[in-house]
Write a protein that holds these residues in place. Structure first.
Motif, short mmCIF file in Angstrom:
data_model
loop_
_atom_site.label_atom_id
_atom_site.label_comp_id
_atom_site.label_asym_id
_atom_site.label_seq_id
_atom_site.Cartn_x
_atom_site.Cartn_y
_atom_site.Cartn_z
N VAL B 226 0.83 -1.20 0.00
CA VAL B 226 0.00 0.00 0.00
C VAL B 226 0.87 1.25 0.00
CG1 VAL B 226 -1.75 1.31 1.24
CG2 VAL B 226 -1.89 -1.19 1.13
N ALA B 227 1.92 1.22 0.82
CA ALA B 227 2.79 2.39 0.93
C ALA B 227 3.53 2.63 -0.39
CB ALA B 227 3.79 2.20 2.07
N GLY B 228 3.79 1.55 -1.13
CA GLY B 228 4.45 1.67 -2.42
C GLY B 228 5.81 2.30 -2.32
N THR B 229 6.57 1.90 -1.31
CA THR B 229 7.90 2.45 -1.14
C THR B 229 8.79 2.04 -2.29
OG1 THR B 229 7.59 1.13 0.83
CG2 THR B 229 9.04 3.04 1.02
N GLY B 230 9.06 2.93 -3.20
CA GLY B 230 9.98 2.60 -4.30
C GLY B 230 11.39 3.03 -3.92
N GLY B 231 12.35 2.58 -4.74
CA GLY B 231 13.72 3.05 -4.59
C GLY B 231 14.38 2.62 -3.32
N VAL B 232 15.14 3.52 -2.73
CA VAL B 232 15.93 3.20 -1.55
C VAL B 232 15.00 2.87 -0.38
CG1 VAL B 232 17.79 4.02 -0.05
CG2 VAL B 232 17.57 4.90 -2.39
#
Lengths: 258, 290
Positions: B226-232
């Protein structure tokens, strides 16, 4: 210890006119009066529903009577009461020694300060070797012995027993009957013992309080004047048979009258 | 089972001569002991082989279904990325589990001590539990600034309820006679809680903890998605999502197998903890002779 005649024993606890009526209107106990004297071995004998367990709960302070009063003539302190239930009622997570230590622990004592009493109680019931065992490692009879050791470890003035041997096989029950009497001789405690077995009550007690049901009440008291120590020979004696018949007759006439 | 049976089985009369029935029983137990490990291993190898054959025989392109060899290559080749991701997901999972234990067991004790508090709060604990976390999570990430805190909150919501309900059940499952005994001896409320109710509740609590362990991982994964933390700073679930966008199916499988491994590890660790705490006294840890 020499046995004091029944008439000369000082009272430990007196019930006067105890009545217990439950919320539904069922009278569990009606006008029960009983003086428990020091050194008595009293059996409450009767059919189920006669209020013998209710009487015991009232003596233990677990149930308040609807009417009547309980009196401890010389006052009551914590640890004056030991209780043995029908089940061994041990804490499964604690060792045998820790189970026997419980009454002291609840009074804020450390184990080391009462270690001698705990080990002595275990020695008296023949389980000193099992102090580090857990209850599940013991047989039913051994668990009951632990329960008895816990009830008497504080040297209480009164020990209440609620059909403690009813769930055991007969051979174990006879053995525990003998051991209980030997134990009582040694430490001189006072016992109120609930049972529905005529034979057990005659073998163990010097006073049998016969009770009847609907409403639960005391109908008669039978005195068993056979001398202690009572051994296996007493179990097969004519004297024993005569007392069993007397208690049995009292029980039957009580049940017919109802 | 009596103590004498346990202490000296070899001294039992006739222990040397084993009858045919007993011998069969022992042989069966030996076979089961070996099969317990061998069968699942054989099953795994067979599945991998079949998977590989299906891919080869049907010439399935790797961006649809990669063979196990490609997944393995991804697992070893992308190890640095995947391991960092696993650390992140693992950290959120364990922190959520710790908070679930504190919150769940704490609430259970509070409910047990005060009926009024229980009556006021319990319905809301149930509502929180039955509302799917996926539907609450987007709201949480609107109001909670920190992504870590948001993910923790999501995972906690999923994980705390089994601890709460099983501990509550345990605190109320005290043997009635023992309760009476404590009353007769004049035990205080704290003595009763500490010496009677908490030990009685321990097996129930540990059962709830095992469920909460799996759920906190699920909660952490859902929160990441849900948070969709992309990248680092992306966790395993975010890596799966990201690899999916790039049609890197092999890495999706690799990340998935790591999540599964984490779940198994958590379950095994909690089972071990439960065994260590209960083995001496609880029925569940009792080995039966026959």
């Amino acid at each position: 210890m020499p046995l004091v005649p029944l008439s000369e024993r000082p009272p430990v606890m007196e019930l006067a006119g105890i009545n217990k009526t439950f919320a539904g209107g069922v009278v569990a106990l009606d006008e029960m009066s009983l003086a428990v004297n020091a050194g008595d071995f009293i059996s409450l004998l009767g059919p189920s529903g006669c209020g013998k367990s209710t009487a015991l709960r009232i003596m233990a302070g677990l149930t308040q009577p609807t009417a009547g009063k309980i009196d401890w003539p010389s006052g009551q302190k914590a640890g004056d009461l030991g209780v043995v239930f029908q089940e061994p009622t041990l804490m499964p997570w604690a060792t045998v020694a820790d189970n026997v230590f419980l009454p002291f622990r609840l009074r804020g004592k450390t184990y080391n300060s009462v270690k001698d009493e705990v080990l002595e109680a275990l020695r008296l019931v023949g389980l000193e070797k099992f102090q580090k065992s857990y209850p599940r490692e013991l047989s039913g009879g051994m668990k009951m012995r632990v329960s008895i050791a816990r009830a008497m470890v504080t040297s209480p003035r009164l020990i209440l027993m609620d059909e403690p041997f009813a769930a055991l096989d007969e051979i174990t029950r006879f053995k525990l009957n003998n051991d209980l009497l030997a134990l009582k001789e040694k430490i001189g405690c006072t016992v109120v013992f609930v049972t529905h077995s005529v034979f057990e009550s005659v073998f163990l007690s010097d006073r049998i309080v016969v009770m009847a049901a609907r409403p639960g009440r005391v109908v008669r008291e039978v005195t068993v004047d056979a001398p202690y120590p009572r051994t296996e020979e007493f179990r097969t004696s004519a004297d024993y048979a005569a007392h069993c018949r007397a208690a049995s007759d009292a029980l039957h006439s009580a049940m017919e009258a109802a | 089972m009596s103590l004498t049976d346990q202490l000296a089985p070899e001294k039992m009369p006739g222990a040397g001569a084993v009858d045919a029935d007993e011998a069969r029983r022992q042989a069966r137990m030996r076979r089961e002991r070996i099969a317990r490990w061998v069968l699942p291993a054989v099953m795994l190898l067979a599945t991998l082989w079949l998977w590989d054959r299906i891919v080869v025989w049907n010439e399935i392109p790797h961006y649809i279904l990669p063979g196990p060899d490609r997944v393995w290559a991804s697992l070893t080749g992308d190890w640095d990325i995947l391991f960092d991701a696993a650390l992140l997901t693992g950290r959120i999972t364990l922190m959520a589990l710790a908070l679930a234990v504190i919150g769940g067991a704490g609430l259970a004790i509070l409910f047990n001590q005060s009926k009024m508090v229980e009556l006021s709060l319990y319905p809301y604990a149930v509502i929180l539990q039955v509302t799917p976390v996926v539907s609450i999570a987007p709201l949480i990430f609107i109001y909670v600034e920190s992504k870590t805190a948001g993910m923790l909150l999501c995972a906690w919501i999923v994980a705390f309820f089994p601890v709460l309900s099983s501990t509550t059940l345990g605190l109320n499952s005290v043997d009635h006679n023992l309760r009476d005994l404590f009353r007769i001896y004049g035990a205080s409320r704290w003595q009763k809680l500490w010496m009677l109710q908490l030990p009685s509740a321990l097996p129930y609590f540990l059962g709830g903890l095992k469920i909460a362990g799996g759920l906190s991982l699920i909660g952490a994964v859902v929160a990441e998605l849900v948070a969709g933390t992309g990248g680092v700073g992306a966790g395993l679930a975010a890596r799966i999502q990201e690899a999916g966008y790039r049609l890197n199916i092999a890495r999706m499988f690799a990340a998935l197998s790591m999540i599964a491994a984490m779940g198994v590890f958590i379950f095994a660790a909690l089972s071990l903890l439960s065994h260590l705490l209960l083995r001496k006294w609880h029925e569940s840890a009792l080995k039966r002779e026959n």
